[in-house]
Structure formats: C-alpha cells, structure tokens
Write an enzyme that holds these catalytic residues in place. Structure first.
Site, PDB file in Angstrom:
ATOM      1  N   ASP A   1     -10.096  -7.680   6.632  1.00  0.00           N
ATOM      2  CA  ASP A   1      -9.184  -6.615   6.163  1.00  0.00           C
ATOM      3  C   ASP A   1      -9.856  -5.803   5.053  1.00  0.00           C
ATOM      4  O   ASP A   1      -9.954  -4.583   5.159  1.00  0.00           O
ATOM      5  CB  ASP A   1      -7.836  -7.203   5.721  1.00  0.00           C
TER       6      ASP A   1
ATOM      7  N   ILE B   1       0.823  -1.211   0.000  1.00  0.00           N
ATOM      8  CA  ILE B   1       0.000   0.000   0.000  1.00  0.00           C
ATOM      9  C   ILE B   1       0.863   1.269   0.000  1.00  0.00           C
ATOM     10  O   ILE B   1       0.477   2.284  -0.593  1.00  0.00           O
ATOM     11  CB  ILE B   1      -1.026   0.013   1.169  1.00  0.00           C
TER      12      ILE B   1
ATOM     13  N   LYS C   1      -5.609   1.814   7.765  1.00  0.00           N
ATOM     14  CA  LYS C   1      -6.683   1.010   8.325  1.00  0.00           C
ATOM     15  C   LYS C   1      -6.258  -0.454   8.327  1.00  0.00           C
ATOM     16  O   LYS C   1      -5.463  -0.820   7.480  1.00  0.00           O
ATOM     17  CB  LYS C   1      -7.990   1.191   7.562  1.00  0.00           C
TER      18      LYS C   1
END
Ligand code: NAP
Length: 311
Positions: free
Chosen positions: A168, A14, A90
């Site tokens: 997730d 990410i 997150k």
C-alpha cells in the site's frame, strides 16, 4: 468552466486528511454530497451508498473514490454507468482487469477516469524526471520503510487479500520510480514476508532490471519504528540523484534542489487541478504500471512466514 459538483465516497483517513481540505480550497470543484458508512461531513448531505447519492442529486458531475481498493470497482462502475466522471485513490482497484474494464467503460461513454498517484505530485518528482531523461541509469535503490501502526492505525482492510499490506505504501515508491526512470523496469525476483496471522505482506524485497540492464532494488517494510524512510537513490553516468521524504526533497550530487515543508501539502490540490483539466479536455489518465509491478511481485515472489502482527 464552471465548478464541477462533486461527491466523495468513503469518508475515512485519507478523505479527511487530504481530499476534504483540497476540495474546500478548490475553485474547480464544489463538494455537494458524500456517501459513506460512518460519520459524514458537517453541512454536506450524506448518503449510505453511491447509488443513493447519485439518485438524490442528478446534478453531481463527478465522484472521487476514497474507499479501500477492494469493492471500488462496483462503486466506480455505478458512477460511470450513471454518466459521472471518476477519480480513484491509489491503488486504483483490487485487480488489473477491473481497472482495465473501468478505463474501457469511461472511453465508451466519453467520461474521464483518473487513476491518481499522489506521490507523483511530490515537489521533487518532475525535476528528477527531467534530469534523468538526459542520462544513462547505472542502478537505483528504493528504501520505503514506515511504521504501519502510526500511518494505518487499526485498519484491518490493509491486511486482507487485496489490501496489499506493505505494498500500500510501496506502490507510492513504484509510482515515483516509474515516472522518473527514462526506461521501463522489469521485475526479476521478489521475496514477500507474511505475518503468520495475516493475508498480506508486512515486508518485501524486490529486484528489477531496466530493459537496458541496470539493476534496481526495492526494500519495503512496515515494521520501521523511529525515523521513517521514503528514499529513492539513482546512480547515473554523470552523477547521483536522491529523492528523500517521499519525493518532496530532491538532492543531486549532494546539492539540494527542491524542498517542500509538510510532506504532502501540495499533492492533493494538484490532483484535483489535474482532474479538472482532464474533464475539460475530455481525457482520461490511467497509468497502471505501478499496479502491474505489484501484481508481478505477488505472481513471482517467494513467500516467507514471519511472526504474527497485532495492532
Ligand atoms: P479508511 O480510513 O479505512 O477509510 C475508508 C472509508 O471508506 C471507511 O470509512 C469505509 O467504511 C468507507 N467505505 C468502504 N466501502 C464503502 C462503500 N462501499 N461506500 C461508502 N463508504 C465506504 O482508509 P484510508 O486510509 O482513508 O484509505 C483509503 C484509500 O486511500 C486506500 O486505497 C489507501 O491506499 C489510500 N490512501 C491512504 C492514505 C493514508 O494515509 N491513509 C494515503 C494515501 C492514499 P468501513 O470502514 O465501514 O468499510
């Protein structure tokens, strides 16, 4: 405000896909260091730990954490105790209590803690929220089904305790749902399917009720090959709202209101703008509602065992 010197911790999927491009285009932040276990970022000083990074560059004002959730508390705590603002990917951590602790620490020290929910930045979400705010919810349905091999290739942490498995991605759906619904939802029932060789669920079915009684179902599945589904359908007293493609396409009563090409292209630039704004205003943004729903699902859920999963 001058641009804030920022360090990124955890250069994995990410960070490379979203954080580094968003920072490269940002006028609010200047990427000056990274801390990571493997290959760093060309032209940017790379350190093996956050402690080494912050010690080497006392002028770093903020850090953005892109590590997996387990272990993030120690890193965030080190940053806050060293007087730096913190942005968290997150889910914000591995337990609810550890994130509460970070929120307290940030408040005590007058620092910003930003628990991000990137899916809330998708193009259709705020319009959906405004439209629903004036209506009565009759029911809602969440269908969040994707291919774990495609989106999380080889990631072992996702199958470990605290990695959340299918939650997730599922927590992204919950982050949108909790943003757009005009009232709170409360979990009634859950079934979590665990592969026999894994410590985290590969699928989950959840049933909620809003406080005024409207039923909500959510189906999460990591085994979806072919077309992927990231949809939320809300029936109201005066029409039907559908958010497709992770919140980026909004359709109300069959009419398209928002379309964004490129699934997440605006989400991360928005998050960094919001982080800069919070720092400027001396505020934090810690909304743990999506995280609480996941904790509730693990607390209340029936567990079933399904066939083993191998990458
Ligand atoms: P990833 O590819 O495994 O990357 C995480 C990186 O952090 C790895 O290189 C890891 O190294 C490194 N790391 C772990 N602990 C560290 C530490 N203490 N100090 C420095 N580096 C450390 O995982 P990811 O997919 O990027 O996911 C990270 C977070 O972003 C998760 O919370 C995930 O939910 C969220 N996210 C992911 C996506 C996505 O599409 N993948 C989308 C949105 C949000 P090691 O492998 O050696 O531990």
């Amino acid at each position: 405000m001058e641009s804030v010197r920022i360090g990124v911790v955890g250069i994995g999927k990410i960070a490379r896909d979203q954080h580094l491009p968003a920072l490269a285009a940002s006028r609010d932040f200047e990427l000056v260091a990274v801390a990571t276990h493997h290959e760093g970022v060309e032209g940017v000083p790379t350190y093996p730990s956050i402690e080494a990074m912050l010690e080497a560059d006392p002028a770093i004002g903020a850090v953005s954490l892109c590590t997996p959730p387990v272990g993030r508390h120690d890193i965030a705590r080190a940053a806050l105790e060293a007087g730096r603002h913190v942005m968290l990917e997150k889910p914000p951590g591995a337990t609810v209590a550890e994130v509460d602790h970070l929120a307290g620490l940030a408040a005590e020290r007058g620092l910003t803690l930003f628990c991000t929910w990137h899916s809330r930045e998708a193009a259709g979400v705020e319009t959906a929220r405004a439209w629903l705010s004036e209506r009565t919810i009759r029911s809602a349905q969440v269908i969040w089904k994707e291919d774990v091999r495609r989106w999380h290739p080889g990631q072992q942490w996702i199958w470990e305790p605290g990695g959340l498995g299918v939650f997730d991605p599922g927590i992204n759906a919950l982050s949108i749902l909790t943003r757009i619904l005009p009232e709170r939802a409360i979990l009634q029932q859950a079934t979590l399917a665990f592969p026999s060789n894994r410590a985290a669920p590969i699928a989950a079915d959840l049933t909620f009720r809003t406080v005024s009684g409207a039923p909500i179902s959510a189906a999460f599945d990591f085994r979806q090959t072919g077309p992927q589904s990231w949809d939320i359908i809300v029936e109201t007293d005066t029409g039907t709202l559908v958010l497709h493609d992770g919140g980026s396409r909004l359709v109300i009563d069959g009419e398209t209101h928002t379309v964004e090409t490129g699934e997440v292209e605006g989400e991360y630039p928005n998050l960094y703008r919001r982080f800069a704004d919070l720092i400027r205003r001396g505020e934090s943004d810690v909304d743990l509602e999506p995280f609480r729903h996941v904790a509730d699902a693990f607390m209340l859920g029936h567990r079933t065992v399904v066939e083993p999963f191998d990458d």
